[in-house]
Motif scaffolding. Sequence first.
Motif, PDB file in Angstrom:
ATOM      1  N   ARG A  35       3.973  -9.590  -4.381  1.00 50.63           N
ATOM      2  CA  ARG A  35       4.569  -9.296  -3.088  1.00 50.63           C
ATOM      3  C   ARG A  35       5.229  -7.916  -3.116  1.00 50.63           C
ATOM      4  NH1 ARG A  35       7.581 -14.956  -1.302  1.00 50.63           N
ATOM      5  NH2 ARG A  35       5.696 -16.280  -1.324  1.00 50.63           N
ATOM      6  N   PHE A  36       5.218  -7.259  -1.961  1.00 46.42           N
ATOM      7  CA  PHE A  36       5.833  -5.936  -1.904  1.00 46.42           C
ATOM      8  C   PHE A  36       6.443  -5.688  -0.538  1.00 46.42           C
ATOM      9  CE2 PHE A  36       1.382  -5.499  -0.748  1.00 46.42           C
ATOM     10  CZ  PHE A  36       1.423  -4.722   0.414  1.00 46.42           C
ATOM     11  N   GLU A  37       7.425  -4.794  -0.525  1.00 41.56           N
ATOM     12  CA  GLU A  37       8.038  -4.349   0.715  1.00 41.56           C
ATOM     13  C   GLU A  37       7.785  -2.856   0.853  1.00 41.56           C
ATOM     14  OE1 GLU A  37      12.191  -5.267   1.018  1.00 41.56           O
ATOM     15  OE2 GLU A  37      11.960  -7.133  -0.126  1.00 41.56           O
ATOM     16  N   THR A  38       7.526  -2.413   2.071  1.00 42.27           N
ATOM     17  CA  THR A  38       7.296  -0.996   2.316  1.00 42.27           C
ATOM     18  C   THR A  38       8.623  -0.302   2.562  1.00 42.27           C
ATOM     19  OG1 THR A  38       5.131  -1.469   3.287  1.00 42.27           O
ATOM     20  CG2 THR A  38       6.104   0.697   3.755  1.00 42.27           C
ATOM     21  N   ARG A  39       8.849   0.773   1.847  1.00 45.44           N
ATOM     22  CA  ARG A  39      10.075   1.557   1.999  1.00 45.44           C
ATOM     23  C   ARG A  39       9.703   3.008   2.279  1.00 45.44           C
ATOM     24  NH1 ARG A  39      14.599  -1.168  -0.151  1.00 45.44           N
ATOM     25  NH2 ARG A  39      14.176  -3.395   0.173  1.00 45.44           N
ATOM     26  N   ARG A  44      13.501  -4.767 -10.051  1.00 44.70           N
ATOM     27  CA  ARG A  44      12.759  -4.185  -8.932  1.00 44.70           C
ATOM     28  C   ARG A  44      12.153  -2.853  -9.364  1.00 44.70           C
ATOM     29  NH1 ARG A  44      17.215  -3.051  -5.095  1.00 44.70           N
ATOM     30  NH2 ARG A  44      18.232  -2.718  -7.102  1.00 44.70           N
ATOM     31  N   TYR A  99       9.822   0.654  -7.876  1.00 45.27           N
ATOM     32  CA  TYR A  99       9.202   1.422  -6.800  1.00 45.27           C
ATOM     33  C   TYR A  99       7.842   1.907  -7.289  1.00 45.27           C
ATOM     34  CZ  TYR A  99      13.371   1.654  -3.862  1.00 45.27           C
ATOM     35  OH  TYR A  99      14.430   1.332  -3.056  1.00 45.27           O
ATOM     36  N   PHE A 112       6.237   1.320  -2.203  1.00 49.75           N
ATOM     37  CA  PHE A 112       6.363  -0.132  -2.189  1.00 49.75           C
ATOM     38  C   PHE A 112       7.438  -0.554  -3.180  1.00 49.75           C
ATOM     39  CE2 PHE A 112       1.582  -0.518  -1.028  1.00 49.75           C
ATOM     40  CZ  PHE A 112       1.884  -0.233   0.293  1.00 49.75           C
ATOM     41  N   ILE A 129       8.605  -3.683  -5.399  1.00 51.19           N
ATOM     42  CA  ILE A 129       8.120  -4.957  -5.928  1.00 51.19           C
ATOM     43  C   ILE A 129       9.143  -5.514  -6.915  1.00 51.19           C
ATOM     44  CG2 ILE A 129       5.695  -4.293  -5.654  1.00 51.19           C
ATOM     45  CD1 ILE A 129       5.585  -3.698  -8.626  1.00 51.19           C
ATOM     46  N   GLN A 130       9.023  -6.792  -7.202  1.00 51.37           N
ATOM     47  CA  GLN A 130       9.930  -7.432  -8.159  1.00 51.37           C
ATOM     48  C   GLN A 130       9.110  -8.086  -9.251  1.00 51.37           C
ATOM     49  OE1 GLN A 130      13.628  -9.320  -6.743  1.00 51.37           O
ATOM     50  NE2 GLN A 130      12.880 -11.200  -7.686  1.00 51.37           N
ATOM     51  N   GLU A 167       6.129   7.310   1.592  1.00 50.16           N
ATOM     52  CA  GLU A 167       6.031   5.862   1.627  1.00 50.16           C
ATOM     53  C   GLU A 167       5.929   5.320   0.209  1.00 50.16           C
ATOM     54  OE1 GLU A 167       3.446   2.499   4.039  1.00 50.16           O
ATOM     55  OE2 GLU A 167       2.417   4.245   3.213  1.00 50.16           O
ATOM     56  N   GLN A 216      -2.025  -7.163  -3.421  1.00 51.19           N
ATOM     57  CA  GLN A 216      -2.316  -8.432  -2.756  1.00 51.19           C
ATOM     58  C   GLN A 216      -3.295  -9.267  -3.573  1.00 51.19           C
ATOM     59  OE1 GLN A 216      -3.648  -6.935   1.016  1.00 51.19           O
ATOM     60  NE2 GLN A 216      -1.590  -6.893   1.928  1.00 51.19           N
TER      61      GLN A 216
END
Length: 310
Positions: free
Chosen positions: A252-256, A231, A233, A264, A266-267, A262, A247
Amino acid sequence: MTDENGGIVVEGVARSFGSVQAVNDVDFKAPPGEVTALIGPNGSGKTTLLLILASLLAPDKGTVRVAGFDPVAQPGEVRRRMGWMPDTLGVWDSLTASEVLKTMGALYGLGEADRSSRAEDLLGTVNLTEYAKQPARVLSRGQQQRLSLARALIHDPEVLLLDEPASGLDPGSRVELRSLLRSLAAAGKTVVVSSHVLSELDEIADRAVFVSRGRSVKSQTLDEAGSQTRRYYVRAEPMSELATALQSYGVRFETRGDSRREEFLIQLGSTAEASWLLRTLVLGDVVITAFAPAGGALEETYMSLDTDRR
């Protein structure tokens, strides 16, 4: 019987205490010239395994070889070749730091001149020279940890077992510990470190064995750990452009975080993939302000395993 390969070899070892199965079917190898990390949650059997390796507990079943010797049948041979640093020192309160080391040297059969010279050298190695004549009871937790390491090294062992060696150490001492353990491995010694500080182990270890519920569940080298899915950041200015770019690349990403910080999550499948993505983002005029692993390589493995972390 001896093993010409040396190091530590554990096969199918189990140990219970009444109805509690502390260790159950553990396989473990630690070769000479390398630092091997022993990783697992509390209660996973790490300390029990170390006590078996140190010849302080006998396994109920399985085979163990330390520097080629059986700790049950040949405990004296094992102890002559092993340095043991438990997670708590246990000092003789009335002895000075120097006297602690000289006493241990005597117990290992060193002559008076050799143990005095060895004690002086090791106190310098662990930066305790100025405390040589101070009673061990006045040392801080971190200083006692350093004295414990010196004590384990007094007889120049082939194999070194360390249980939470960085506990209580300040940042500078942690860096010195990493350097010392790497130098000991480079000299051909077998070094085993049990620690909860996985980020430290990334800098120290050559390989790792993961245990859970008394079983060994995975073994890997640091090279293997570094090439696995990890993972990351990522931050950019503005974040909207980063989102659009990710995108478009199918990432794919998650917002943290929050509005002030802020980022993202990602993996990615490998360091090569991470390098490609960073280069592509920069060449695409995305202003990257941070791009880093979310955790160390060993931490990624640990978190991916079905371990009893709760």
